[in-house]
Motif scaffolding. Sequence first.
Motif, PDB file in Angstrom:
ATOM      1  N   LEU A 170      77.804  68.443  26.468  1.00  0.00           N
ATOM      2  CA  LEU A 170      78.360  67.375  27.292  1.00  0.00           C
ATOM      3  C   LEU A 170      77.215  66.649  27.978  1.00  0.00           C
ATOM      4  N   ARG A 171      77.214  65.336  27.871  1.00  0.00           N
ATOM      5  CA  ARG A 171      76.189  64.539  28.545  1.00  0.00           C
ATOM      6  C   ARG A 171      76.671  64.193  29.948  1.00  0.00           C
ATOM      7  N   LEU A 172      75.849  64.509  30.939  1.00  0.00           N
ATOM      8  CA  LEU A 172      76.180  64.197  32.323  1.00  0.00           C
ATOM      9  C   LEU A 172      75.287  63.057  32.798  1.00  0.00           C
ATOM     10  N   ILE A 173      75.914  61.919  33.075  1.00  0.00           N
ATOM     11  CA  ILE A 173      75.193  60.767  33.604  1.00  0.00           C
ATOM     12  C   ILE A 173      75.100  60.925  35.119  1.00  0.00           C
ATOM     13  N   PRO A 174      73.942  60.726  35.732  1.00  0.00           N
ATOM     14  CA  PRO A 174      73.828  60.901  37.181  1.00  0.00           C
ATOM     15  C   PRO A 174      74.841  60.058  37.950  1.00  0.00           C
ATOM     16  N   VAL A 175      75.369  60.630  39.011  1.00  0.00           N
ATOM     17  CA  VAL A 175      76.334  59.954  39.884  1.00  0.00           C
ATOM     18  C   VAL A 175      75.656  58.754  40.544  1.00  0.00           C
ATOM     19  N   THR A 176      76.425  57.703  40.772  1.00  0.00           N
ATOM     20  CA  THR A 176      75.898  56.512  41.447  1.00  0.00           C
ATOM     21  C   THR A 176      76.809  56.118  42.609  1.00  0.00           C
ATOM     22  N   GLY A 177      76.233  55.408  43.567  1.00  0.00           N
ATOM     23  CA  GLY A 177      77.014  54.788  44.636  1.00  0.00           C
ATOM     24  C   GLY A 177      77.176  55.586  45.903  1.00  0.00           C
ATOM     25  N   ALA A 178      76.711  56.853  45.920  1.00  0.00           N
ATOM     26  CA  ALA A 178      76.922  57.697  47.100  1.00  0.00           C
ATOM     27  C   ALA A 178      75.803  57.479  48.118  1.00  0.00           C
ATOM     28  N   PRO A 179      76.128  57.503  49.407  1.00  0.00           N
ATOM     29  CA  PRO A 179      75.079  57.436  50.426  1.00  0.00           C
ATOM     30  C   PRO A 179      74.341  58.768  50.550  1.00  0.00           C
ATOM     31  N   GLY A 180      73.240  58.769  51.301  1.00  0.00           N
ATOM     32  CA  GLY A 180      72.502  60.000  51.538  1.00  0.00           C
ATOM     33  C   GLY A 180      72.051  60.647  50.240  1.00  0.00           C
ATOM     34  N   ASP A 181      72.128  61.977  50.185  1.00  0.00           N
ATOM     35  CA  ASP A 181      71.719  62.698  48.980  1.00  0.00           C
ATOM     36  C   ASP A 181      72.902  62.954  48.052  1.00  0.00           C
ATOM     37  N   GLY A 182      73.983  62.183  48.241  1.00  0.00           N
ATOM     38  CA  GLY A 182      75.216  62.435  47.497  1.00  0.00           C
ATOM     39  C   GLY A 182      75.079  62.329  45.998  1.00  0.00           C
ATOM     40  N   ASN A 183      74.320  61.331  45.494  1.00  0.00           N
ATOM     41  CA  ASN A 183      74.197  61.184  44.042  1.00  0.00           C
ATOM     42  C   ASN A 183      73.606  62.434  43.402  1.00  0.00           C
ATOM     43  N   ASP A 257      75.904  60.107  55.580  1.00  0.00           N
ATOM     44  CA  ASP A 257      74.735  59.236  55.452  1.00  0.00           C
ATOM     45  C   ASP A 257      73.466  59.983  55.083  1.00  0.00           C
ATOM     46  N   ARG A 258      73.437  61.320  55.301  1.00  0.00           N
ATOM     47  CA  ARG A 258      72.237  62.092  54.986  1.00  0.00           C
ATOM     48  C   ARG A 258      72.530  63.188  53.960  1.00  0.00           C
ATOM     49  N   PHE A 259      73.229  64.236  54.370  1.00  0.00           N
ATOM     50  CA  PHE A 259      73.412  65.389  53.494  1.00  0.00           C
ATOM     51  C   PHE A 259      74.894  65.616  53.190  1.00  0.00           C
ATOM     52  N   TRP A 260      75.197  65.908  51.915  1.00  0.00           N
ATOM     53  CA  TRP A 260      76.561  66.189  51.502  1.00  0.00           C
ATOM     54  C   TRP A 260      76.878  67.676  51.533  1.00  0.00           C
ATOM     55  N   GLY A 261      75.901  68.539  51.264  1.00  0.00           N
ATOM     56  CA  GLY A 261      76.079  69.972  51.404  1.00  0.00           C
ATOM     57  C   GLY A 261      77.349  70.526  50.789  1.00  0.00           C
ATOM     58  N   ASP A 262      78.169  71.161  51.641  1.00  0.00           N
ATOM     59  CA  ASP A 262      79.392  71.824  51.177  1.00  0.00           C
ATOM     60  C   ASP A 262      80.393  70.844  50.575  1.00  0.00           C
ATOM     61  N   ILE A 263      80.313  69.587  51.003  1.00  0.00           N
ATOM     62  CA  ILE A 263      81.249  68.587  50.467  1.00  0.00           C
ATOM     63  C   ILE A 263      80.972  68.354  48.986  1.00  0.00           C
ATOM     64  N   ALA A 264      79.684  68.247  48.615  1.00  0.00           N
ATOM     65  CA  ALA A 264      79.343  68.083  47.207  1.00  0.00           C
ATOM     66  C   ALA A 264      79.793  69.300  46.406  1.00  0.00           C
TER      67      ALA A 264
END
Length: 294
Positions: A170-183, A257-264
């Motif tokens: 499976l090819r995983l394209i990097p996520v786009t559009g997220a603030p902070g380190d979300g991508n 705006d900075r870290f997604w952590g547990d949310i990601a």
Amino acid sequence: MTRLLLAALLLLGACADIPRPHRGNPGGNALVLRIPLAVRLAVPPPPEALLADDAARLLSEELAAALQAEDVPAAATAAPLPLDWRLLVLAESRGNTVQPRLVITDADGREQGAVAAAPVPARDWAEGNPAVLRALAQQGGPRVTQLLLSVQSARAATTPAALTAGPPRLRLIPVTGAPGDGNAALTNRLREFLSNRGYVVQELAEGANHAVTAQVAVAPGSPGHQRVEIQWIVSRRDGHELGRVLQLNEVRAGSLDRFWGDIAYAAAQEAAGGVVEIIRNASSAPVEPAGGRR
């Protein structure tokens, strides 16, 4: 028909009692603890990397050292053992730059996955600049480790018949559009969850039957909050979209705006289940031609 899955993100407004399944950010090393490597990875001096012999040997040694730092049993050797897997370095000249690729093969020479490294100035590459080769190894070590673990996990999860055909890719394209380190956080976490479900998750299109990409959108919500929407889009090799996993919620304004952590972690875990379900359902349905009804 496109399948649409709704999933709620963790509530971010609360200040306590939020699950923290990866406190301390163990990252790729956590996979090493869960999936002991069962193969040795030989790193021969690359004969097809547009490098002089001395530079090829140096790159082999640097790559082996970077992999050993990731707890991968790797060895720089020009004479791999009969059961060794191999890490091959290929390079393609592109004008003023060279594009290196790191390719894993099994002991029979069958390609198991590949990662592309950052382009390198052609002059530095031709001269075998030690700093450039060392940087390539430091960049490639963790990525090759992740790929090797996902390959091994996929092989362990498949049936003997499936092993003959190779693990699902499976090819995983990097996520786009997220603030902070979300991508990066969402991409990395989804890679881990899909790898643990038996997929070889790779950056390149070659050999992949399906692809996943994601788009994040953040817009004003109710007073003091923002609306966050993540769409994970699953497609197959012929470009036909198979379905989407949609996640949406309102979060405290600025909380991502900075870290997604547990949310990601939570979002990717939920999304991985949806992605697998979409692919499973599509695999059991009649294949529609490209451009057909969705």
